[in-house]
Design an enzyme around this catalytic site. Sequence first.
Site, PDB file in Angstrom:
ATOM      1  CG  HIS A   1     -34.234  -1.245  26.682  1.00 49.12           C
ATOM      2  ND1 HIS A   1     -34.509   0.022  27.173  1.00 49.12           N
ATOM      3  CD2 HIS A   1     -33.201  -1.720  27.429  1.00 49.12           C
ATOM      4  CE1 HIS A   1     -33.696   0.290  28.171  1.00 49.12           C
ATOM      5  NE2 HIS A   1     -32.887  -0.747  28.353  1.00 49.12           N
ATOM      6  CB  CYS A   2     -29.683  -1.184  23.119  1.00 42.78           C
ATOM      7  SG  CYS A   2     -27.978  -1.789  22.975  1.00 42.78           S
ATOM      8  N   PRO A   3     -29.548  -2.850  26.254  1.00 44.34           N
ATOM      9  CG  PRO A   3     -28.992  -5.022  26.885  1.00 44.34           C
ATOM     10  CD  PRO A   3     -29.838  -4.251  25.920  1.00 44.34           C
TER      11      PRO A   3
END
Length: 290
Positions: free
Chosen positions: A135-137
């Site tokens: 998951h990439c913020p």
Amino acid sequence: FARAFFRVLLLFQSVLSKIAWAMGPVCVLVAFGLIFMVIYVYFSAILPHYMTTNYFGLGGALHAIFAVWMSFNIPFNYFMCISTNPGRAEGKVDPSELTEDEYEFDYCKICECIKPERAHHCTVCNKCTLRMDHHCPWMANCVGHFNYKYFVLFLLYLAVSCFYIAVVAGVPTKYGGLPAKAPVPYLGKGSVEFVMLLCTSVGAAVGAMMLWHLYLIGTQQTTIEFYQNQLSKHSARQQNMKWVNMYDVGLRKNFDASTKPPPGDGMSFWMREDYVLKRVTSTVDGTFKV
């Protein structure tokens, strides 16, 4: 004590996931702002310097063509990373209908579904993602099966552009570079130096990440699978066996599976025909089917 410690870790993970989810839109706005600021500084101060009468010609034209190409592809691929659904596991199932192994290893108790192979539950999105990498913020999204190609292209274009701008903005004045503290309309002096430092630091970080993902593509792994596979390799060595990645079908097919459209359904993948675990010492036939 162990159970209490585990609960504290789960609580800590839950808090971090909520923070990452809340910060996602902020990170996206900051990233877009920095991208367009660098583009503005380049076209308003750096490129005009290399397009003057002293430099205009084939070199200046190549600078302009390269800049336009990158200025389109970086925001485009970044937007596609954010807006493309990475692929989610769907279809609720009744856990009473599952076997013990299916319930233990394949069933997601939160999404109440069977996770396809290579899918994982994202604690930030709170959904099961197909072929999840992470998951990439900075994208407020998971990097999964359907947006992975855009993610890698974004890393590639961003890393190349950052190193390019760092070089052209850092050329000393006596060698034809920009004068020190060159003014930028609406931003003032020092903006070019700031952009050069920004691109140098971001280029180094993103370039390292790009090389890492090229390695993962070449070996047909995700970031999550890499760490899982390291444990599997260690376990196989302890049993005097050799571990083989069943999805590694050769360099060309590995890249095709991750980058060429259409990327498939995200639930079935090419597998090695010789997927076996081999003992280091010889046995009757030397292999054990998995």
